[in-house]
Design a protein around this motif. Structure first.
Motif, PDB file in Angstrom:
ATOM      1  N   TRP A  49       0.903  -1.354  -0.159  1.00 56.56           N
ATOM      2  CA  TRP A  49       0.036   0.121   0.052  1.00 56.56           C
ATOM      3  C   TRP A  49       0.910   1.241  -0.053  1.00 56.56           C
ATOM      4  O   TRP A  49       0.556   2.334  -0.846  1.00 56.56           O
ATOM      5  CB  TRP A  49      -0.777   0.045   1.070  1.00 56.56           C
ATOM      6  CG  TRP A  49      -1.872  -1.067   1.316  1.00 56.56           C
ATOM      7  CD1 TRP A  49      -2.668  -1.679   0.302  1.00 56.56           C
ATOM      8  CD2 TRP A  49      -2.582  -1.634   2.570  1.00 56.56           C
ATOM      9  NE1 TRP A  49      -3.432  -2.608   0.613  1.00 56.56           N
ATOM     10  CE2 TRP A  49      -3.425  -2.478   2.158  1.00 56.56           C
ATOM     11  CE3 TRP A  49      -2.480  -1.156   3.614  1.00 56.56           C
ATOM     12  CZ2 TRP A  49      -4.361  -3.105   2.979  1.00 56.56           C
ATOM     13  CZ3 TRP A  49      -3.279  -1.912   4.634  1.00 56.56           C
ATOM     14  CH2 TRP A  49      -4.221  -2.809   4.133  1.00 56.56           C
ATOM     15  N   GLY A  88      -5.440   2.849  -4.274  1.00 48.71           N
ATOM     16  CA  GLY A  88      -6.494   1.886  -4.617  1.00 48.71           C
ATOM     17  C   GLY A  88      -7.284   1.507  -3.635  1.00 48.71           C
ATOM     18  O   GLY A  88      -8.155   0.427  -3.780  1.00 48.71           O
ATOM     19  N   THR A  89      -7.365   2.043  -2.438  1.00 48.16           N
ATOM     20  CA  THR A  89      -8.322   1.479  -1.486  1.00 48.16           C
ATOM     21  C   THR A  89      -9.672   2.029  -1.113  1.00 48.16           C
ATOM     22  O   THR A  89     -10.501   1.501  -0.662  1.00 48.16           O
ATOM     23  CB  THR A  89      -7.650   2.016   0.162  1.00 48.16           C
ATOM     24  OG1 THR A  89      -7.332   3.374  -0.082  1.00 48.16           O
ATOM     25  CG2 THR A  89      -6.197   1.363   0.367  1.00 48.16           C
ATOM     26  N   ASP A 122     -11.405   1.916  -4.303  1.00 43.97           N
ATOM     27  CA  ASP A 122     -12.131   1.044  -5.495  1.00 43.97           C
ATOM     28  C   ASP A 122     -12.872   0.019  -4.891  1.00 43.97           C
ATOM     29  O   ASP A 122     -12.238  -1.054  -4.456  1.00 43.97           O
ATOM     30  CB  ASP A 122     -11.014   1.016  -6.438  1.00 43.97           C
ATOM     31  CG  ASP A 122     -11.784   0.585  -7.718  1.00 43.97           C
ATOM     32  OD1 ASP A 122     -13.029   0.492  -7.746  1.00 43.97           O
ATOM     33  OD2 ASP A 122     -11.019   0.099  -8.794  1.00 43.97           O
ATOM     34  N   GLU A 177     -14.283  -2.157  -6.356  1.00 43.71           N
ATOM     35  CA  GLU A 177     -13.929  -3.342  -7.089  1.00 43.71           C
ATOM     36  C   GLU A 177     -12.625  -4.234  -6.855  1.00 43.71           C
ATOM     37  O   GLU A 177     -12.623  -5.280  -6.904  1.00 43.71           O
ATOM     38  CB  GLU A 177     -14.053  -2.923  -8.782  1.00 43.71           C
ATOM     39  CG  GLU A 177     -15.328  -2.284  -9.234  1.00 43.71           C
ATOM     40  CD  GLU A 177     -16.544  -3.249  -9.120  1.00 43.71           C
ATOM     41  OE1 GLU A 177     -16.341  -4.462  -9.206  1.00 43.71           O
ATOM     42  OE2 GLU A 177     -17.560  -2.990  -8.792  1.00 43.71           O
ATOM     43  N   SER A 178     -11.806  -3.291  -6.786  1.00 50.97           N
ATOM     44  CA  SER A 178     -10.376  -3.859  -6.272  1.00 50.97           C
ATOM     45  C   SER A 178     -10.080  -3.998  -4.766  1.00 50.97           C
ATOM     46  O   SER A 178      -8.967  -4.294  -4.253  1.00 50.97           O
ATOM     47  CB  SER A 178      -9.231  -2.985  -6.923  1.00 50.97           C
ATOM     48  OG  SER A 178      -9.412  -1.491  -6.509  1.00 50.97           O
ATOM     49  N   GLU A 237      -9.800  -5.421  -1.261  1.00 52.12           N
ATOM     50  CA  GLU A 237      -9.295  -7.042  -0.790  1.00 52.12           C
ATOM     51  C   GLU A 237     -10.310  -6.638   0.650  1.00 52.12           C
ATOM     52  O   GLU A 237     -10.529  -5.878   1.278  1.00 52.12           O
ATOM     53  CB  GLU A 237      -7.911  -7.088  -0.558  1.00 52.12           C
ATOM     54  CG  GLU A 237      -7.222  -7.157  -1.881  1.00 52.12           C
ATOM     55  CD  GLU A 237      -5.958  -7.781  -1.471  1.00 52.12           C
ATOM     56  OE1 GLU A 237      -5.863  -8.622  -0.508  1.00 52.12           O
ATOM     57  OE2 GLU A 237      -4.839  -7.494  -2.257  1.00 52.12           O
ATOM     58  N   THR A 253      -8.536  -5.216   3.617  1.00 53.63           N
ATOM     59  CA  THR A 253      -7.924  -4.036   3.284  1.00 53.63           C
ATOM     60  C   THR A 253      -8.069  -3.045   4.629  1.00 53.63           C
ATOM     61  O   THR A 253      -6.968  -2.579   5.262  1.00 53.63           O
ATOM     62  CB  THR A 253      -8.418  -3.193   2.100  1.00 53.63           C
ATOM     63  OG1 THR A 253      -8.184  -3.950   1.144  1.00 53.63           O
ATOM     64  CG2 THR A 253      -7.932  -1.796   2.087  1.00 53.63           C
TER      65      THR A 253
END
Length: 701
Positions: free
Chosen positions: A353, A363-364, A366, A368-369, A371, A374
Motif C-alpha cells: 500500500w 487503490g483503497t 475502489d 471493485e479492487s 480486498e 484492506t
C-alpha cells in the motif's frame, strides 16, 4: 530517688575541694549539680550560682562531667572526640592538641587515631575521664572514674586529682562512687541515704568519731542510726531537741560539717576567668562531628547524596509511563487461514500500500479492487507496534477464553465484510443503510478489572481509531476534518506541542516527597544520641538548644544542596524535565521544603524516647503524604472533610506550588505561590518552636 528528698539534700549541701558522695542514688546528685536535673523544691548553688542560669558557667566551661555511661560517639577517634569537646568548650586548636597529648600519656590511652568503638571498657572510661578534664575545669564531676581500671592507673588518677586540687587551689572535684575505700583519698566525704545527707566530714574525723578504722563500718553505723531514728519518729512525736532531718546523734555531726562548709566554700567571683564559648565555634564543631560520623561509613555517604537521584529514577521509570505490549485478541470472519497467517497477510498488504513518506494507500477507495482485509489491516497498522501484541483467533469464544485465562487483556471483533461496509459508510455517509452501519462497527470486549490499564487501553483504541479514520478519509480524497470530532483542546500555559502525561504530574510531587522524607531521617540519629546520653554530655559541655537547631539545619543544608545538584542535573538531561517558571524558584522551593523535613525530623528526634518511635512516625508520615498530599491523585478527588486535613500536611502546599511554577510558569507575583512559600516557611519555624518547648520542658535550659 524522690525529687523532694533530693531537693532537701541539695539545699543543705556544699561543694568541697575534693568530695566524694556515697549513695546508690548518687547519679541524681551529679546530674543536678551539672545542671541536668530538675528539682521539685530547693536549689543547688555552685560557686554561688544556680546551675543552668545565665552566666553560671554550668552547664558550660566551668564544669567537666564524666557520666557513668561513657556517652562517647563511637564513630569518632580519640583525637576527634577530644577536639569535639574542646571545640565546644571554646579551646583553640593548639590548646586541644597540647591537652590531648598530655592526657593520652597520663591516662595511658592507646593511639589517638583509634576509633572509640574499638576500645575496651577500661580504655573507654579513661577517654571519658580525659574528655571531662580536657579544658581544665574549675569543677570536676566524676561518676565512678576508676571503675574497671587497673590498680596502677587508679592510683595514678587519684594522685593527679590530689595534685590538681592542692597546686591549683581553685579546682573542685566531686566524685560519686560505691567503692567506699576510695573515700579515704578525699578531703571531705558526704554519706547519703534515701536522698538525705547523713554526715559530711573528713574521713579522719569520721573514723575518729565512730572509733573504727573502716569507712564501711562508718557507713553501716550511720545507716543503722538513721533507720532507728526513722522508726522512732513513727512511734513518738518529734522532740524539739531532735534535728528535723537526722537523728540526735547525727545533729551534732551535721552542725560541725556545716561550719566546715562555710570555710571551704569557693566563691563564684574566683571563677571570673571562665572561658568564653563561641556560638559559631560550637555550631561548627557539632556539624563537623556529624560529618565525621557519616564519612566513617562511605556507603552511607554515597546513598545519602544519590538516593534521591535513584528514587526519582525509579519513579520516572515505573510510575506514569504508558504501558507497552498490551496483549489483545483479534477476531475477523474475513480470514479463513491460520492465526499467524493473518498478521503475515497484513504485513504483505501494508508493504504493497504505502508509497513514499506521506503514507498514501493506493487503490483503497475502489470497491471493485478492494480486498476483504484492506481496512481490517489498515486499522491494525494504525496501532503503535510497541503498544499492542496481537493474538489472532479463529472465533470469539477462543479470544474470550484467552481473556478469562489471563493471556490477553481483551479482544477486538471485526464483523464480516468489514472493509466493504466501512468503505460504503465512508462514501455514502448519511445515506448509508443500517446494515452497512452495523457491518462497519467494530466491538471491543475486555477485562476492565484493572482501572489503569483499561483506561489507558480505551484511550489507545480511541486515538488509533481516530488516526485510522483520518487516514481513510485522506486516502479517499476527502478532508480528514470531516471525520474528526469537532472539539479541540489547547493548553493555556505552553505551546500545546506536547501533552503533559501522568509522569509530568508525578515528577514535582516525587521530588518534594523524596527530599522531605529523606531530610527527616536524621531525626533517628538525634533520638539515638538522646537515648545513649550523647546529647546530655554535650549539654553539660555548653551546647544549647539554639546550637542543636543551627547545626541540624546547617548540616541538613549541606546534604540538601548536594542532593539537589545531582537531582536537577539528572532530571533535565535524562528525562527532559522543563520548567515554565524560573529554575531558581524551583530550587529554592525544594530546598525550603527539604529544610522543613529537617525541622520535623529534629522535633521527632527530640520528643521520642527511642529511634524506633521516629521510624514509626516517618512511616505514618509517608502514608499520609502519599495518600493525601495530592502527590498521586488530585486533591479535588479527595473526600471533602479529609481534604481539609490534607491541606495541613507539610508537603501539600509545596507540591501544588512546585507544579504551578514548573507547568504554569507562575512566580512570586502570583498570590498562590506566595502562600506556598509562606506555608513552607511555617513548617520550618513551627517544628523548631515545638522542639524548643519540648526541650525546655525536659530540663534543657
Amino acid at each position: 530517688m524522690d525529687s523532694n528528698n533530693l531537693a532537701v539534700a541539695l539545699q543543705s549541701y556544699r561543694i568541697f575541694n575534693l568530695a566524694l558522695l556515697l549513695e546508690r542514688y548518687m547519679d541524681f546528685w551529679a546530674q543536678a549539680v551539672a545542671g541536668l536535673g530538675k528539682l521539685d523544691s530547693g536549689q543547688v548553688l555552685v560557686f554561688g550560682k544556680v546551675p543552668g542560669k545565665k552566666d553560671s558557667g554550668i552547664p558550660g566551661p566551668l564544669v567537666g562531667f564524666m557520666p557513668q555511661e561513657v556517652a562517647l560517639y563511637p564513630n569518632l577517634t580519640i583525637a576527634e572526640i577530644m577536639a569535639h569537646f574542646g571545640g565546644i568548650y571554646g579551646m583553640q586548636k593548639h590548646e586541644i592538641n597540647e591537652r590531648t597529648d598530655f592526657l593520652a600519656k597520663f591516662l595511658q590511652l592507646p593511639d589517638t587515631s583509634r576509633l572509640i568503638r574499638s576500645l575496651s571498657g577500661g580504655e573507654l572510661r579513661c577517654v571519658s575521664l580525659g574528655v571531662s578534664m580536657i579544658h581544665k575545669p574549675r569543677l570536676l564531676i566524676l561518676d565512678e572514674p576508676t571503675a574497671g581500671l587497673d590498680p596502677e592507673l587508679r592510683a595514678s588518677i587519684w594522685e593527679y586529682l590530689h595534685t590538681l586540687v592542692r597546686n591549683d587551689g581553685k579546682t573542685t572535684v566531686i566524685i560519686t562512687t560505691q567503692y567506699i575505700p576510695e573515700a579515704t583519698f578525699c578531703d571531705k566525704i558526704g554519706i547519703m541515704r534515701k536522698g538525705r545527707i547523713l554526715n559530711e566530714d573528713s574521713p579522719t574525723s569520721m573514723l575518729h568519731r565512730f572509733e573504727t578504722r573502716s569507712l564501711e563500718k562508718v557507713f553501716l553505723n550511720l545507716c543503722r542510726l538513721d533507720k532507728n531514728y526513722t522508726n522512732m519518729q513513727l512511734n513518738q512525736k518529734k522532740s524539739d531537741n531532735v534535728d528535723d532531718m537526722t537523728g540526735v546523734l547525727l545533729q551534732s555531726v551535721k552542725t560541725i560539717s556545716s561550719d566546715c562548709n562555710k570555710e571551704s566554700r569557693l566563691d563564684y567571683d574566683e571563677c571570673s576567668d571562665i572561658r568564653v564559648q563561641s556560638d559559631i565555634q560550637i555550631i561548627s564543631t557539632l556539624v563537623k562531628k556529624t560529618v565525621l560520623r557519616q564519612i566513617r561509613v562511605p556507603t552511607n555517604v554515597v546513598l545519602l547524596i544519590f538516593i534521591p537521584f535513584l528514587l526519582i529514577f525509579l519513579i520516572n521509570s515505573i510510575v506514569g509511563t504508558t504501558p507497552h505490549y498490551f496483549k489483545l485478541g483479534l477476531v475477523t470472519q474475513d480470514w479463513s487461514g491460520t492465526s499467524d497467517g493473518l498478521l503475515e497477510k497484513c504485513d504483505e498488504l501494508h508493504r504493497s500500500w504505502w508509497s513514499g513518506k506521506d503514507a498514501i494507500i493506493n487503490g483503497t477507495c475502489d470497491p471493485e479492487s478492494l480486498e476483504p482485509l484492506t481496512y481490517v489491516c489498515a486499522l491494525i497498522k494504525s496501532f503503535p507496534d510497541e503498544k499492542i501484541v496481537w493474538i489472532p483467533t479463529q472465533s470469539e469464544d477462543a479470544s474470550l477464553s484467552k481473556v478469562k485465562a489471563g493471556d490477553a487483556i481483551g479482544f477486538i471483533k471485526f464483523p464480516q465484510n468489514f472493509s466493504k461496509n466501512f468503505l460504503d459508510r465512508l462514501i455514502f455517509r448519511n445515506n448509508a443503510e443500517l446494515e452497512t452501519l452495523a457491518g462497519a462497527t467494530i466491538s471491543f470486549r475486555g477485562d476492565m478489572s484493572n482501572a489503569v490499564n483499561s483506561g489507558l487501553l480505551r484511550k489507545l483504541i480511541y486515538t488509533s481509531y481516530s488516526k485510522f479514520l483520518q487516514n481513510s478519509a485522506t486516502w479517499c480524497g476527502a478532508d480528514p476534518r470531516v471525520v474528526q470530532l469537532p472539539l479541540q483542546f489547547h493548553s493555556l500555559y505552553d505551546d500545546g506541542s506536547e501533552e503533559l502525561g501522568w509522569s509530568h504530574y508525578i515528577q514535582p510531587a516525587s521530588i518534594i516527597l523524596i527530599m522531605s522524607v529523606l531530610s527527616s531521617a536524621p531525626g533517628m540519629m538525634t533520638a539515638i544520641e538522646k537515648r545513649l546520653g550523647y546529647l546530655d554530655r554535650d549539654y553539660v559541655a555548653g551546647v544549647k538548644f539554639r546550637h542543636l537547631v543551627a547545626s541540624s539545619l546547617l548540616h541538613g543544608s549541606i546534604v540538601i544542596i548536594l542532593q539537589l545538584s545531582t537531582t536537577f542535573t539528572f532530571l533535565p538531561l535524562v528525562y527532559g524535565m522543563r520548567s515554565q517558571g524560573p529554575w531558581i524558584l524551583v530550587i529554592i522551593l525544594v530546598y525550603l521544603s527539604s529544610l522543613s523535613g529537617v525541622a520535623l525530623g529534629f522535633v521527632w528526634g527530640i520528643s521520642s524516647r527511642h529511634e524506633m518511635d521516629v521510624v514509626m512516625v516517618l512511616l505514618a508520615a509517608n502514608i499520609a503524604y502519599i495518600g493525601g498530599a495530592g502527590s498521586m491523585w488530585p486533591l479535588e478527588g479527595v473526600t471533602y472533610w479529609y481534604r481539609q486535613f490534607c491541606y495541613l500536611l507539610p508537603v501539600t502546599l509545596p507540591i501544588s506550588t512546585l507544579r504551578s511554577v514548573i507547568h504554569r510558569g507562575w512566580d512570586l507575583t502570583h498570590f498562590q505561590i506566595c502562600v506556598g512559600f509562606g506555608g513552607t516557611l511555617f513548617w520550618i519555624i513551627f517544628p523548631i518552636a515545638v522542639a524548643s518547648y519540648i526541650y525546655k520542658s525536659r530540663n534543657r535550659r
